[in-house]
Design a protein around this motif. Structure first.
Motif, mmCIF file in Angstrom:
data_model
loop_
_atom_site.group_PDB
_atom_site.id
_atom_site.type_symbol
_atom_site.label_atom_id
_atom_site.label_comp_id
_atom_site.label_asym_id
_atom_site.label_seq_id
_atom_site.Cartn_x
_atom_site.Cartn_y
_atom_site.Cartn_z
ATOM 1 N N LEU A 40 0.812 -1.217 0.000
ATOM 2 C CA LEU A 40 0.000 0.000 0.000
ATOM 3 C C LEU A 40 0.849 1.273 0.000
ATOM 4 N N VAL A 42 2.395 2.384 2.439
ATOM 5 C CA VAL A 42 2.302 3.008 3.752
ATOM 6 C C VAL A 42 3.665 2.947 4.441
ATOM 7 N N TYR A 119 -8.350 2.776 8.871
ATOM 8 C CA TYR A 119 -8.407 2.847 7.406
ATOM 9 C C TYR A 119 -7.754 4.108 6.863
ATOM 10 N N TYR A 120 -7.697 5.159 7.647
ATOM 11 C CA TYR A 120 -7.046 6.394 7.183
ATOM 12 C C TYR A 120 -5.533 6.249 7.180
ATOM 13 N N ARG A 122 -4.033 3.517 6.431
ATOM 14 C CA ARG A 122 -3.722 2.640 5.302
ATOM 15 C C ARG A 122 -4.054 3.268 3.955
ATOM 16 N N ASP A 123 -4.637 4.456 3.951
ATOM 17 C CA ASP A 123 -4.993 5.150 2.710
ATOM 18 C C ASP A 123 -4.085 6.364 2.550
ATOM 19 N N THR A 124 -3.119 6.272 1.655
ATOM 20 C CA THR A 124 -2.121 7.334 1.526
ATOM 21 C C THR A 124 -2.679 8.622 0.938
ATOM 22 N N SER A 125 -3.933 8.612 0.503
ATOM 23 C CA SER A 125 -4.546 9.850 0.013
ATOM 24 C C SER A 125 -5.149 10.677 1.141
ATOM 25 N N MET A 126 -5.186 10.113 2.347
ATOM 26 C CA MET A 126 -5.800 10.778 3.481
ATOM 27 C C MET A 126 -4.733 11.236 4.479
ATOM 28 N N CYS A 128 -2.795 11.590 7.931
ATOM 29 C CA CYS A 128 -2.628 10.701 9.069
ATOM 30 C C CYS A 128 -1.337 11.064 9.779
#
Length: 327
Positions: A40, A42, A119-120, A122-126, A128
């Motif tokens: 991912l 991450v 989930y945030y 693990r989501d590189t568009s968000m 964190c």
């Protein structure tokens, strides 16, 4: 996934030296979490140091307890006859996690170092703060049903995902490490850090410091223990709330108690207030309910996870009732 180099080592000193010399180098054990995060983007280590050949997979019975090697597989620990007999809460916690295939690969050391399942994160568009310090926490204003009600900060409310660590915290486990500055013994309750202002730093480990074993001390309560996990699915799901409970009961009176919560804290959550309340009290439903209330007295629920307060209370009561009824 970003390109990376790979090295396999057979000695602990070599592994520590390799990882400590480069901030972008990571250990590779079972890889059940790390490889997913690398896919991912991450986590993007430049080099992986494979430690599977290190002689750290034994489970040793000692006069003062049990020592579990950091490379011992979760399945081997869960089914070990001494673990099942002396520390049933640990066996139950391990068997409630992941799937049989993953438990056959996952290591004890790696389990302690699991990253959050937010989930945030693990989501590189968000944004964190745990993944990119200073970028913000999308979970606080976002959909935070799975997030923490204990131990959060204005920087992070991600829960720690391990079942095993919750049971080990209740058992007063001690982590043994080897690092650039020598060896350390770290009580597991102090091993994981609260997010506060630095959520990117999750443990007290220095870079390059290697977990080599976990010690479980002998106790009067380990044998009378239980792990209860409440989740959305009957298997292969992370805890909405879980409880590791252990009691030493003599003539109907609780002489000592250990309670730890999972799925609701930013680290495996030791409920000290509940333990103190239980000591020298009768093993009754009223006592268990008071302990449950104390366990979440300082909870700070978010918009979508307020249900975890009542869920945690009921899980504590049920776990203690089960342990209290053991012969």
């Amino acid at each position: 996934m970003q390109p990376f180099s790979y090295k396999k080592v057979g000695e602990g000193d070599n592994a520590v030296a390799l990882v400590a010399s480069d901030a972008q180098t990571s250990y590779l054990a079972g890889g059940t979490s790390l490889i997913d995060l690398m896919k991912l983007n991450v986590q993007t280590p430049h080099q992986l140091v494979d430690i599977n050949s290190l002689p750290l997979n034994t489970i040793e019975i000692q006069p003062n307890g049990v020592r579990i090697g950091a490379m011992a597989r979760n399945s081997d620990v869960a089914y070990h006859p001494v673990i099942r007999d002396r520390y049933p809460v640990l066996s139950e916690a391990l068997l409630s996690g992941a799937s049989p295939q993953l438990r056959n690969m996952a290591s004890v050391g790696g389990n302690l170092l699991q990253r959050t399942r937010c989930y945030y994160f693990r989501d590189t568009s968000m944004p964190c703060n745990k993944r990119v310090p200073g970028s913000g926490c999308a979970a606080i204003e976002g959909y935070n049903r799975i997030h923490a009600i204990l131990g959060g900060s204005d920087r992070c409310i991600a829960t720690h995902p391990s079942d095993m660590a919750v049971a080990m915290v209740a058992l007063d486990a001690v982590v043994q490490t080897q690092g650039p500055n020598g060896k350390r013994s770290i009580p597991l309750v102090d091993f994981h850090l609260l997010p506060k202002d630095t959520p990117e730093r999750e443990t007290v480990l220095q870079h390059g410091e290697l977990i080599v074993a976990v010690d479980l001390p002998a106790s009067n309560f380990g044998k009378r223990s239980h792990y209860l996990k409440v989740r959305d699915r009957a298997s292969y799901a992370f805890a909405m709330a879980s409880v590791a409970a252990a009691l030493d009961i003599q003539n109907g009176i609780i002489r000592s108690a250990r309670i730890a919560l999972g799925g609701v804290g930013t680290k495996p959550w030791r409920a000290y207030a509940s333990e103190k309340l239980l000591e020298n009290k009768p093993a009754t439903q009223a006592t268990f309910q008071a302990a449950a209330n104390a366990a979440v007295a300082e909870a700070k629920p978010q918009k979508y996870n307020a249900f975890k307060v009542e869920l945690s209370k009921r899980t504590v009561v049920r776990a203690l009732t089960t342990v209290g009824g053991m012969a």
